[in-house]
Design a protein around this motif. Structure first.
Motif, PDB file in Angstrom:
ATOM      1  N   GLN A  51      36.322  50.043  38.446  1.00 30.58           N
ATOM      2  CA  GLN A  51      34.911  49.862  38.754  1.00 30.58           C
ATOM      3  C   GLN A  51      34.497  48.405  38.593  1.00 30.58           C
ATOM      4  OE1 GLN A  51      33.605  52.633  40.131  1.00 30.58           O
ATOM      5  NE2 GLN A  51      32.276  50.978  40.837  1.00 30.58           N
ATOM      6  N   GLU A  52      34.955  47.801  37.510  1.00 30.24           N
ATOM      7  CA  GLU A  52      34.616  46.390  37.259  1.00 30.24           C
ATOM      8  C   GLU A  52      35.137  45.494  38.376  1.00 30.24           C
ATOM      9  OE1 GLU A  52      35.295  47.008  32.553  1.00 30.24           O
ATOM     10  OE2 GLU A  52      36.056  45.119  33.394  1.00 30.24           O
ATOM     11  N   LEU A  53      36.383  45.733  38.755  1.00 28.00           N
ATOM     12  CA  LEU A  53      36.996  44.888  39.779  1.00 28.00           C
ATOM     13  C   LEU A  53      36.272  45.054  41.115  1.00 28.00           C
ATOM     14  CD1 LEU A  53      39.260  42.945  40.630  1.00 28.00           C
ATOM     15  CD2 LEU A  53      40.682  44.924  41.130  1.00 28.00           C
ATOM     16  N   VAL A  54      35.986  46.303  41.473  1.00 28.65           N
ATOM     17  CA  VAL A  54      35.313  46.550  42.750  1.00 28.65           C
ATOM     18  C   VAL A  54      33.926  45.884  42.746  1.00 28.65           C
ATOM     19  CG1 VAL A  54      34.262  48.345  44.194  1.00 28.65           C
ATOM     20  CG2 VAL A  54      36.616  48.608  43.368  1.00 28.65           C
ATOM     21  N   ASP A  55      33.216  45.993  41.631  1.00 28.18           N
ATOM     22  CA  ASP A  55      31.900  45.353  41.548  1.00 28.18           C
ATOM     23  C   ASP A  55      32.015  43.844  41.756  1.00 28.18           C
ATOM     24  OD1 ASP A  55      30.731  47.759  41.103  1.00 28.18           O
ATOM     25  OD2 ASP A  55      30.450  47.498  38.942  1.00 28.18           O
TER      26      ASP A  55
END
Ligand code: GDP
Length: 299
Positions: A51-55
């Motif tokens: 999730q962090e990376l996609v954000d």
């Protein structure tokens, strides 16, 4: 090292290259972002880091963003940041006060513990270090034989006890032998029976206590099989709860498209991956380097 990188690239290219192909699409629509998430989850990166990376990627690669960004460069930077470029990955293989460094190698049976002990001994010997091995996996005669074979191959002494004997007493004998001989490093292979947490804690706790009557344990390496995914992570957590793990060895990265486990296990245990296993051969163990790893992922 070049050869190892190639091997990693060969096995791992899928997940990084797949991401790059998705990010290079003309329109980054919701379907594409979902595919990117799926790719990361399938590679075992874990839910929160995904999730962090996609954000971050969404923010940096936003359509109509201030400046045109090269998706490859952005992905590379973000993957390196995720893997932790600044973690201290040095192995503590040297002791103090005239004692050898003591490396305890723990993990579930079949993950590649014994093989890792042999390969690590080989690396140290190649660096002109003197090494003694302790075959404290006394529950499996095959493990003791396997380590003895590695010892012959690498040219180091292997201290072994009676079959079914007390692992702690073999560990003690090995460290005392190394201490008396004044070697640089003693590496102790341990049993990986996951019978129950209390049993494991008793056994590893005793091994460590008994060793430390002679010399402090300087490094506790937890061996984890990259192909076992979330299940492997659960087992890793049990070990980390019973002994102070100082580094992770991630084996079988060669046969796995699940390189994202590097990120997941570091998050989970708060301990850096220090070595990676890239095959069954004697030279197939390498220090983990985040930038080389990410470059290999991207192909
Ligand atoms: P242990 O039970 O944890 O001591 O595991 P072993 O050292 O006996 O290894 C189990 C199997 O995994 C053996 O067949 C090894 O050759 C294999 N193995 C270990 N490390 C690697 C690796 O990095 N890559 C591959 N492909 N196989 C490995």
């Amino acid at each position: 090292l070049v050869r190892l990188r190639q091997r990693l690239a060969g096995a791992q290219g899928g997940f990084g290259r797949g991401l790059l192909a998705l990010l290079s699409r003309e329109r980054l629509d919701e379907d594409t972002w979902e595919s990117i998430e799926d790719t990361l989850l399938t590679a075992d990166v874990g839910v929160a880091p995904t999730q962090e990376l996609v954000d971050r990627l969404r923010t940096r690669l936003r359509v109509g963003g201030a400046e045109a960004q090269d998706p490859r460069e952005v992905l590379r930077e973000e993957l390196v940041a995720l893997v932790g470029p600044d973690l201290d990955r040095r192995l503590q293989i040297s002791g103090a006060d005239g004692h050898p460094g003591v490396v305890l190698v723990v993990g579930v049976n079949g993950t590649g513990k014994t093989t890792t002990v042999g390969k690590l001994a080989r690396i140290l010997v190649a660096e002109d270090k003197s090494v003694v091995l302790g075959a404290a996996d006394t529950f499996r005669a095959a493990a003791v034989e396997q380590l003895a074979t590695w010892g012959e191959r690498v040219g180091v002494e292997v201290v072994r006890g009676a079959e079914g004997g007390d692992p702690a007493s073999v560990a003690f004998d090995a460290v005392r032998e190394g201490d008396e001989r004044g070697v640089d490093t003693v590496i102790v292979d341990t049993a990986g029976r996951l019978q129950n947490k209390a049993g494991l804690m008793d056994e590893l706790g005793k091994v460590k206590r008994v060793i430390e009557k002679v010399a402090p344990v300087t490094e506790v390496l937890l061996v984890l099989d990259a192909t076992t995914g979330q299940n492997g992570l659960i087992q890793a957590r049990v070990f980390a709860e019973v002994v102070d793990v100082t580094g992770i060895v991630l084996t079988k990265l060669d046969g796995s498209a699940k390189g994202g486990i590097v990120v997941a296990v570091q998050r989970e245990l708060g301990v850096p991956v220090k070595l990676v296993g890239l095959g069954e051969g004697p030279d197939d163990l390498a220090p983990f380097e985040p930038r080389a790893f990410v470059d290999a992922l991207l192909g």
